[in-house]
Write an enzyme that holds these catalytic residues in place. Structure first.
Site, short mmCIF file in Angstrom:
data_model
loop_
_atom_site.label_atom_id
_atom_site.label_comp_id
_atom_site.label_asym_id
_atom_site.label_seq_id
_atom_site.Cartn_x
_atom_site.Cartn_y
_atom_site.Cartn_z
N GLN A 133 -82.61 -14.91 8.18
CA GLN A 133 -83.58 -13.84 8.33
C GLN A 133 -84.07 -13.74 9.78
O GLN A 133 -84.82 -12.84 10.11
CB GLN A 133 -84.77 -14.08 7.40
CG GLN A 133 -84.42 -14.03 5.92
CD GLN A 133 -85.58 -14.48 5.05
OE1 GLN A 133 -85.86 -15.67 4.93
NE2 GLN A 133 -86.27 -13.54 4.44
N ASN A 134 -83.63 -14.68 10.61
CA ASN A 134 -84.08 -14.74 11.99
C ASN A 134 -83.21 -13.88 12.90
O ASN A 134 -82.03 -13.67 12.62
CB ASN A 134 -84.07 -16.19 12.47
CG ASN A 134 -84.90 -17.09 11.58
OD1 ASN A 134 -85.92 -16.67 11.03
ND2 ASN A 134 -84.46 -18.33 11.39
N HIS A 151 -81.48 -9.48 9.17
CA HIS A 151 -82.36 -8.52 9.86
C HIS A 151 -81.85 -8.14 11.24
O HIS A 151 -82.60 -7.62 12.07
CB HIS A 151 -83.77 -9.10 9.96
CG HIS A 151 -84.41 -9.33 8.63
ND1 HIS A 151 -85.29 -10.36 8.39
CD2 HIS A 151 -84.28 -8.67 7.45
CE1 HIS A 151 -85.68 -10.33 7.13
NE2 HIS A 151 -85.07 -9.31 6.53
N ASN A 276 -89.11 -26.12 2.05
CA ASN A 276 -90.08 -25.39 2.86
C ASN A 276 -91.39 -26.16 2.90
O ASN A 276 -91.76 -26.82 1.92
CB ASN A 276 -90.32 -23.99 2.27
CG ASN A 276 -91.03 -23.07 3.24
OD1 ASN A 276 -90.56 -22.82 4.34
ND2 ASN A 276 -92.18 -22.55 2.84
#
Length: 303
Positions: A133-134, A151, A276
């Site tokens: 997602q980075n 993204h 996480n």
């Protein structure tokens, strides 16, 4: 001799602080956590890996939402909205001025132990798909070959009107040539190089149009309010179905663009492992939830 020791130690200390200043508070990784993740890695041979901002915080890049250290908690600055960017010349000037000022520091970020571990693991063939997602290209810098940037990437600039696409580093040179008196380099680092800047500084900032068609130039990044390309999403749904299990690293999955793949895996009764520091949107879907810093636990895993 004492003076020499001080001079040698100081850069290391500063570098260490920079790399961990945006990592949220967390507990040490337990032996049980390592055992759970090791068993997961040993059991599955085709794993869909999804990484989030919590992977890049250990390279000194902040995330958006973490308590105390995330951008939203530390700064009034907010990411530009897609509809504002395409509809307003003033917004585009402001965005590119801020991005120009923040680019040097943002682009200097280097891969950490997480990126290096995944690049090495890819060589074993057990990662069926690596999705991030980075937008920071750190997986590429670490040597990973098969990366899907969900993204997009800050390292490319594209025209919204024609197929023209080119290097962000080249665009930095173009912007510098167009703005010779804009001598601003921000000491702030932002998740996408969009740093806070006095709005008055952006008013006279010169932003070029596409040299091929005169269209609007935008980083090849999915802005807030913009959709991930449908073809990319459909391809990743297929990758989830083809995988044995899904591993989420350093993501709260608050944004639906990433959460949807955990949903798909859950619907297909696939094993879901999440690593996480804090809670995630998909905790209720997870087969295993490991509360740990990714850069602490992954180097302890044998592949």
């Amino acid at each position: 001799m004492k003076i020499k020791n001080i001079l040698i130690a100081k850069p290391f200390s500063l570098n260490h602080f920079r790399n961990f200043q945006f990592v949220p508070k967390h507990e040490p990784c337990s032996a049980d956590n390592v055992s759970v993740l090791q068993n997961f890695v040993d059991k599955y041979t085709s794993i869909f890996v999804l990484t989030g901002a919590g992977v890049s915080t250990e390279s000194g890049l902040p995330d958006y939402r973490s308590k105390d250290v995330g951008l939203y908690d530390r700064s009034p600055n907010r990411p530009v909205l897609y509809k504002d960017f395409i509809s307003s010349v003033a917004v585009r000037k402001r965005y590119w001025a801020r991005n120009f000022a923040g680019w040097k520091l943002f682009s200097s970020a280097q891969p950490n132990d997480i990126h290096k571990f995944l690049a090495q693991w890819e060589k074993t063939g057990n990662i069926s798909c690596l999705v991030t997602q980075n937008v920071d290209r750190l997986h590429h810098k670490a040597g990973s070959k098969n990366v899907t940037e969900l993204h997009g990437t800050s390292y490319l600039v594209k025209c919204l009107n024609c197929p023209n696409i080119f290097s962000r580093n080249l665009f930095q040179v173009i912007l510098r040539d167009l703005n010779p008196n804009f001598n601003v380099e921000s000491t702030e680092i932002a998740p996408d190089a969009d740093v806070h800047l006095d709005p008055a500084l952006a008013e006279s900032f010169n932003v070029p149009s596409c040299e091929k068609c005169g269209g609007i130039l935008k980083p090849d990044v999915v802005f807030f309010g913009e959709n991930v390309p449908k073809e990319k999403v459909l391809n990743l749904y297929k990758k989830v179905e083809e995988s044995d299990a899904i591993l989420v690293l350093g993501s709260s999955l608050e944004v639906f663009s990433g959460y949807r793949f955990a949903l798909t895996a859950s619907e297909s009764k696939k094993c879901i492992c999440i690593v996480n520091i804090g809670p995630t949107r998909a905790d209720k879907l997870a087969t295993f939830k490991i509360t740990a810093r990714c850069g602490e636990i992954l180097p302890k895993i044998k592949i």
